[in-house]
Structures are given as C-alpha cells and as structure tokens.
Design an enzyme around this catalytic site. Structure first.
Site, PDB file in Angstrom:
ATOM      1  CG  ASP A   1      -4.255  -1.200   2.992  1.00 39.52           C
ATOM      2  OD1 ASP A   1      -4.488  -1.019   1.784  1.00 39.52           O
ATOM      3  OD2 ASP A   1      -3.645  -0.375   3.694  1.00 39.52           O
TER       4      ASP A   1
ATOM      5  CG  ASP B   1      -1.325   2.250   6.752  1.00 35.12           C
ATOM      6  OD1 ASP B   1      -1.743   2.112   5.578  1.00 35.12           O
ATOM      7  OD2 ASP B   1      -1.218   3.351   7.313  1.00 35.12           O
TER       8      ASP B   1
ATOM      9  CG  ASP C   1      -1.653   1.265   1.419  1.00 35.56           C
ATOM     10  OD1 ASP C   1      -2.308   1.704   0.462  1.00 35.56           O
ATOM     11  OD2 ASP C   1      -1.569   1.854   2.522  1.00 35.56           O
TER      12      ASP C   1
END
Length: 830
Positions: free
Chosen positions: A521, A517, A318
């Site tokens: 996600d 995080d 990410d």
C-alpha cells in the site's frame, strides 16, 4: 516589547535614552542576524520567480517597523517598534521549524526495510553457501532461503516447498504454497520450509526496490503546503494594498506640508499590516487540531495533511488487515461420528497450533483454553501442515496432523459428514487427523472489522465516495465488500496498480484519501492526497503515510475528515477578524493616530482573536463539541422587535432627514430579519452581535435620551452627549448610556457568549465583556467623530455607528484576550 513600551511611555532623555534605544537596535539586529537569512533567501527566490509570497509581507512589516523606529530614534519624534521586528521574524522562523523534520521522517523506515533484504545466501559454483550483498546478485544466481527468513530476491523456486507469506506485497491475507516452478518476490517470507530460488532479476532491480524508490522520491520532493499557497494568494493582493495605502499616506501628509510625519506614518502603515494571523495564528490552530486528534489516537504528521483532509471527496480502502481483522477467524468446525467430541478436539488443535508460526494457526489459538493437553513433540511439514504428539489429561497419547487438503492425497474425496461444513468459496479449509484418520474439517475465513460498515456509512454521510482497492482475488474482494455498501471494489491489483487507480481519481479532479496497512500500500499511500495507515501494519506504510491510526478504530477516518473541515471553516472566518483589525490599524496609522499602546494591542489582539476562534473547534477533542444554548423562536422575535423599535427612536433622537432615516431603517430591518434566522453554534457570533445591537443598543438609546435631558440628542446642529466629557452630565452623574447598554446587552448575549468562550468562568466572562463594551463604546465614538470633524450634520448616526462597532470589537477583543491568557496559564501549569 516591555523595553519598547518603556522607551515610548517614559520618554527618557540624554544618555539613558541613547543606551535604551541602542540596546533595542542591537537586539533587533541580533534577532535578524540569527533568524532572518532564510526569510530573505525565500523572498529573493520568490522575486526571481516573479511570485508574490507571504515572505514579502513579513519583510514589509519588518522594514516598516525598523524604519519607523530608526526615524523616531534619530529625530526624537514618534514611537519606536523594534520589538515588532523580533516578533515578526521569530513568528516566521517558528513556522518553518515546526515543519523542518517532516522531510526526513520516512527515510529511517525505508532504510530499515531495505537493510532487512540487503543480504542474500548465494550458492557458489562449488555448492557452498556464501552471504553476499543483495546488490551483488545477478540474474541466474541461486539463493537459498531458510524457514522463517525473508526472500531477498525476485525469482523462481527450483528446489523445495514452503508456505510463503506475501501479504506485505500483494495484500493476500493467507500464506500461499510455493514449490518448484513458482515465482516468489523479494519482500515475502518463507514460513515453514527451505527454498532455493533462481534470481530472475538483479538484486538492484527488484520490485521491492521500485516501491522503496517511489516512497523516497515522494518524500524528497515536498511541495508548498496549501497553507503557504493560501497565504501567498492573500499576500498577492494584500501586499499591494498595504504598499498603496503607505504611499498614499506619505503623499497626503507631504502634500499637507508635514514631510517628517509623512514618512513616519507611511512606515507605521507597513508596521501595523502585521501578517501574524498568516504566520502564527493559522499554523497554531492547525497544530492545536493535530494535538486534539492525537489525543484520539489519530496521528497527523503535518498541518498540510490536515488541510488536505478537509477537501477529501474519495476514500479508498485496502481490504486485508484494514477493513478485515489482522488475523483469520475459524467460522466452522465439523467432526466425523467416530472422532473425539468436538470441544475436546478443538482443545487438541489449539494446543498444537499454539506451537505453529503459521498465520492460519491464529484462528485455532483463539479457542485455546487451559485444557491440560501436553504437546510432547512438534514438527512442521513444509507446504503441508504440522504434525504433533500430545498427551491428554487422562494420560492417553495421540498423533495429530493439521494441514491442507492436498496433504491427504490428490484423489481424496470429501466424506458426507464434511458436507455440513459452512464455508464459502474464499475460505481456507483445514483438515485434522487423529492417529492417522482424518476426522475433522475447519473453515478459516478473513473476518471483517466490526466497525467497518458503520464507518463506511459515516463517510457517505460526509459526502465521500468509498472504494476498495485490494491485491486479493477479485471474486473474494467483491464477496467481502458486498455487505459494506461501497461504491466500487477492485481486486487483483499490484502495488503500482493501486497507485495508478488513486492517481486516476486525482486526475479526474477528486481529492483522495487512501487507507492501508501493508508494504504493497506504500506507493498508493504516497500517491493519494492523504495517506492513512492503520496502526499495527507494516512499518513502511506507517512511515510514508500522512496520518497513522494508533489504534484499531477505523472511526478515526471520518473523525479526521470532519475535524479538518471544522478547523478549515474556523480559520477562514478568523481571517476575516484579522483583516478587520489590520484595516483598522492601517487607518489609524494613516491618520497619524497610532499610539504605541494601540499598536501593541492591535498586534496582540489580531493574533489572539484569530487563535481563539481557530482553537475552539478542537477545544475538547475527547468529547462532543460544546454548543451554545439553542435560542427559542421567541428569543429571535424579541431581538427583531428591539431592532425595529429603534427605527422611530433613532429618527426622533437624531432629528434625521428623510434619506438618513430610511437608510438607518433599512439597516435595522435587515438586522431584525437576520436575528430570526441563525439557529446553530456556527452562528453564535451573529447571535451575540445581534443581542448587543438589539436590546443593548435599545436601552443605550434610552440612556442617551436621559443623558440629553429627556429630549432629542441633536439640537441646533449639535450632538449632545456625543463627546466623552458629556457622558456624566445627568443629576448624580450616573452614565445612563453605559448602564442601559450593559443592562440590555449582557443578559441577552449570555447564552451565545457562554458558547463562544468556554474556557472562562461566568463572572470572569461577564466582567471581560462589560469592560470591552464600555471601553469600545467610548473609543468608537471618539475615533469616528474625530475623523468626521466638528459641526457635521450627521454626527448622531455616525456616533451611534461608532459606538456600536466599538462595543462589538471591544467585547470580542476582551473575551478573546482573556481566554488566550487563561489557556496560556493552563498550558504553563501542565
């Protein structure tokens, strides 16, 4: 085990014997009653599925130990092994208990997040606001969200304007303005304004509900770990082999007219085929690695996740909050010519922004110093910015406004002095006004973590393909990741789209690790083979991830993969040692030579050696791995020379025939070639073995020649000094074979031996190695010669092979057992 050895070695009689045996039987049955039902149920389930699993191997060992012990108790012949029953079932139960809590780990956080968005402030038909359960909200209901509150429903804004933080759902790093006609989602937060939202879905069908349901469903269906699967594959061929050897043992002894010993020896084969290496030593190595990684701030939730990490081929990242810093960065700040000096204006903006909850304010707070500026008043202007009144240290008062460009006006044109502002297309521009005049502009940007580029390069060195999957705009993602050298970067991805991209990679045969995080996600973290959450992110991401990086160091990702691969390699090589011990024990049992003490040593030794070898890669998790001294070329040449010199010596001492001499010469030549090759720590075992078989065996043969009266060992078809009572035949009864073996072996083995057993002191290590070599040498010769029978023409090469194998096994076993005891004592003291 203590009571079992007492019953075997002291051979009590009468009432004492029955009391002791009865207590052992009762204790074994008690342990079975407490811990065996899950084992039996799992074995029955595997039987119904027609699948061979490691549980069958445990049951075979338990039934063999209990059956052989009962036979000995009631017939008075043979040893008892009731303690093995308790050991095996306890090992199995311990392995299950270590993983029992993993199934429920994520549910607490998902429930907390669901509860956070479980209440909504609904406007009734009479205009009153009423708190209701979100599940009661229907399409078309109006929900009011106050500043700082969570948005509980998906819908469209029909009144108000506010900065809305959608990072947990979309990965967008900056808050976005939402006003009438814009869409908001449950799971986001209003930063500074009041919103009235018309629900576009029921409170039971929110996008957030889909994310949480996916997480819970993934957690509720835990597959068998790869450790279990690999253990089952081993059991699938090992169990039939054990049963076949047991059956052959029974048939052979019964054919010889000894049915009583036939049953006992057959059961002993089942007993000694101990699956401890599969049931204890391998999980122990994995859990030790987990502890070592935890010391580095890498929390791995399960041994199965560590095993999967060893096979990772792709790492997906990410962007927002993972590869980028959690907060934005002020990259430039320019002022007009009639503005206060730049440093003073930065102090004023820092003082004002210290009162603001807006995420962009963090970029200005980083510059805040103890400037003496006093904020007299402060207010938030929803969807525009902040306004404050302050007093400077000189006593003058000013009105300061900080906010969006749109706050100035739709027709505002940037002044020429603002053209010097260094900014890019993805930066957020912030204007500053003093007493009604716009006098400064700042550019705020998402900043990259300082270690991101190095981590990506390290992953490439490990052979991993690196991708970035983000919910941010595609152009911004590509601009951010260009300096990193990633293999692919994709933007504008929703939570489900991220999970879909991960699943697509998995379907193509790749093993994927996902690093993220945020709440958005969570589904991708669960879809990946290994989900890695960066510490400090959304609690849901940490709850569903397999691995959590406790700190902000992204270097934990390549360290995790490298450590997992090392542990996997160590475990696989250790299973070879366990197989050797089990095969040796089964051979002894089938031959009727399984003494109770030997059985106990084999059982403990197998697990000790496997555990010792598997624990070594993570012995020092906070520093580099210890390595054995790297041998110089002359060391390998020296070992090769000592092996080649043995070719004529062996032929002359043993008076070998041509074929036998050629066979021995080929084996020794192969060893000489191998001795020059290994040069790394992973081959330390080979160097130790070759040092013993080279210089150690050479001087042992010289000592054997001295013990035989300085002549050939084979004379008139008799192998001189091949039996233990001949070892002390020369002069002052000095055992020259032992002296030569120790004098040649220990100095040559020392560099590699020191790298293998780092937990032991120098003299302790040497004493253990010498003890194991001496004991192993004698036992090896006795066992192989007894199996060969008297008068065999090949006594000498067989005895030499038995001594050599015995020395190696005895030395490794003694060192492993010593280090295991030392490690246990240190752990006990801690």
């Amino acid at each position: 085990m203590v009571l079992g050895l007492t019953a075997n070695l002291s051979q009590p009689t009468g009432t004492v014997r029955w009391v002791l045996h009865g207590g052992l039987i009762a204790s074994a049955i008690g342990v079975l009653a407490l811990l065996a039902p899950p084992l039996v149920r799992q074995a029955c389930s595997c039987a119904r599925d027609r699948r061979v699993a490691v549980e069958w191997l445990f049951l075979a060992g338990i039934l063999g130990a209990f059956g052989a012990s009962l036979w000995s108790t009631f017939t008075g012949r043979g040893a008892v092994y009731y303690e093995v029953v308790a050991v095996l079932v306890t090992i199995y139960a311990t392995g299950k208990a270590l993983t029992a809590a993993a199934r429920e780990r994520a549910f607490t956080e998902t429930r907390r997040l669901r509860d956070l968005f479980a209440q909504a402030r609904r406007r009734d038909t009479d205009g009153q606001l009423v708190m209701v359960a979100t599940a009661a909200v229907e399409i078309g209901d109006r929900v009011v969200v106050f500043p700082g509150e969570a948005v509980p429903v998906d819908g469209i804004v029909i009144r108000g304007a506010a900065w809305v933080r959608e990072t947990p759902l979309t990965g967008e790093p900056m808050p976005v303005v939402r006003r009438e006609g814009d869409t908001v989602m449950a799971g986001s937060f209003s930063e500074d304004g009041e919103l009235e939202v018309c629900a576009s879905s029921t409170g039971r069908a929110r996008r957030l509900d889909g994310v949480l349901a996916t997480v819970e469903q993934a957690r509720g269906s835990l597959d068998r770990t790869s450790a279990q699967s690999e253990a089952d594959r081993i059991a699938a061929w090992f169990l039939p082999a054990v049963l076949g050897v047991a059956a052959a043992t029974f048939i052979g002894w019964a054919w010889a007219g000894r049915p009583g010993e036939a049953l006992f020896n057959a059961l002993s084969v089942l007993l000694v085929a101990c699956p401890c290496a599969l049931g204890l030593a391998t999980p122990l190595a994995l859990w030790h690695a987990l502890a070592g990684l935890a010391a580095r701030g890498i929390v791995v939730r399960s041994a199965a996740a560590l095993e999967r990490a060893a096979r990772v081929t792709d790492v997906c990242w990410d962007k927002t909050g993972t590869l980028s810093e959690p907060g934005p960065e002020l990259v430039d700040f320019v002022c007009s010519g009639d503005a206060p000096e730049r440093s003073r204006l930065l102090d004023w903006t820092a003082a004002v922004q210290s009162r603001s909850p807006h995420p962009l304010s963090q970029a200005f707070r980083r510059t805040e110093l103890d400037s003496g500026v006093e904020v007299l008043g402060f207010k938030i202007v929803p969807a525009c910015g902040v306004e404050a009144w302050l007093r400077t240290p000189e006593g003058s008062e000013h009105r300061v406004q900080i906010g969006r460009r749109e706050w100035i006006g739709p027709d505002y044109i940037m002044p020429p002095w603002a053209a010097t502002l260094r900014s890019s297309a993805g930066d957020a521009l912030v204007a500053v006004a003093v007493d009604g005049r716009w006098v400064a502009w700042g550019a705020v940007r998402e900043s990259m973590r300082p270690d991101a580029a190095a981590v990506i390069a390290e992953l490439h060195d490990l052979g991993c393909r690196v991708s970035v999957l983000s919910g941010d705009r595609g152009d911004r993602v590509r601009e951010f990741t260009n300096p990193l050298g990633v293999d692919a970067s994709i933007g504008d991805l929703s939570s489900d789209a991220k999970a879909g991209a991960v699943e697509k990679l998995r379907q193509s045969g790749r093993v994927v690790a996902m690093v993220g995080d945020g709440v958005n996600d969570a589904t991708a973290l669960r879809a990946a083979d290994v989900g890695v959450a960066v510490g400090g992110g959304a609690p849901l991401a940490e709850a569903v991830a397999d691995v959590v990086l406790a700190g902000a160091d992204l270097g934990g990702v390549p360290l995790l993969i490298r450590s997992a691969r090392e542990v996997r390699g160590a475990i696989r090589s250790s299973l070879g040692f366990a197989a050797f011990y089990n095969v040796l024990g089964m051979a002894l049992a089938a031959a009727g030579l399984l003494h109770p003490v030997v059985a106990a040593l084999l059982m403990v030794g197998s697990s000790a050696v496997v555990s010792w070898r598997a624990l070594r890669p993570m012995a020092d998790p906070c520093g580099p791995r210890g390595t054995a001294a790297r041998p110089s070329n002359w060391v390998g040449i020296w070992m090769a020379a000592t092996l080649l010199v043995q070719v004529p010596l062996v032929g002359w001492l043993g008076r070998l025939s041509g074929p036998a001499w050629i066979a021995c010469g080929l084996v020794l030549t192969l060893g000489a070639a191998i001795s020059i090759w290994p040069r790394s720590q992973r081959w330390a075992v080979a160097r130790v073995s070759l040092a013993m078989l080279g210089p150690g065996n050479l001087l042992m043969l010289v000592g054997w020649w001295a013990d035989a009266g300085f002549g050939p060992v084979m004379r008139n078809g008799v192998c001189l000094c091949c039996q233990s009572h001949h070892y002390f035949e020369l002069g002052a009864r000095i055992p020259w074979m032992y002296v030569g073996m120790l004098a040649g072996g220990l100095p040559s083995m020392w560099p590699g031996l020191r790298g293998l057993a780092r937990g032991l002191g120098r003299w302790t290590l040497l004493a253990l190695a010498a003890t194991g070599m001496v004991g192993g040498m004698g036992w090896g010769a006795e066992w192989v010669l007894r199996a060969l029978g008297p008068g065999h023409p090949q006594q000498f090469p067989v005895a030499l092979a038995g001594m050599s194998a015995g020395m190696l096994c005895g030395m490794f076993f003694a060192c492993a057992l010593g280090e295991a005891v030392v490690a246990a004592l240190r752990a006990f003291r801690r």
